[in-house]
Write a protein that holds these residues in place. Structure first.
Motif: not given
Length: 96
Positions: A30-47
Motif C-alpha cells: 500500500k502506497v500512501i501519498t502524504i501532503k505538506v503538513g501530513d504525518i505518517a506514523t508507525l506506532p509500533s516502532d515509535n517512528f
C-alpha cells in the motif's frame, strides 16, 4: 522409475512458475501519498515522518532526549541526535 522422476521434476517446475507469476505469495504494498503538513506514523516502532515542505521530509522517533531524527531536503541530508526537546547535535550532514 524414469517416468516418476520426470513427473516430479515437471510438477516442481510448474509449481515454481505459478509461484513466480503470482509474486511468491507477496501481499500488495500500500502506497500512501502524504501532503505538506501530513504525518505518517508507525506506532509500533515509535517512528514517524512529516512532510515539512514540498521537497523536505523529517523522519525519526518522537523528539525525546537521545532520539535521532533524519531530515531530507533536495540537496542535503542531515542526521540529528536530540539532547533535549529543542537542542540537537548534528551527527551527519551531507550535501547531495
Amino acid at each position: 522409475m524414469l517416468k516418476l522422476g520426470l513427473t516430479a521434476a515437471l510438477t516442481a517446475a510448474v509449481c515454481f512458475s505459478i509461484a513466480a507469476a503470482t509474486g511468491f505469495g507477496a501481499g500488495k504494498t500500500k502506497v500512501i501519498t502524504i501532503k505538506v503538513g501530513d504525518i505518517a506514523t508507525l506506532p509500533s516502532d515509535n517512528f514517524h515522518c512529516q512532510v515539512i515542505t514540498k521537497t523536505q521530509v523529517a523522519c525519526g522517533a518522537k523528539v525525546a532526549p537521545k532520539s535521532v531524527q533524519v531530515y531530507y531536503a533536495p540537496h542535503q541530508l542531515e542526521v540529528l541526535q536530540f539532547k533535549t526537546a529543542t537542542k540537537a547535535a548534528v551527527l551527519l550532514n551531507i550535501k547531495r
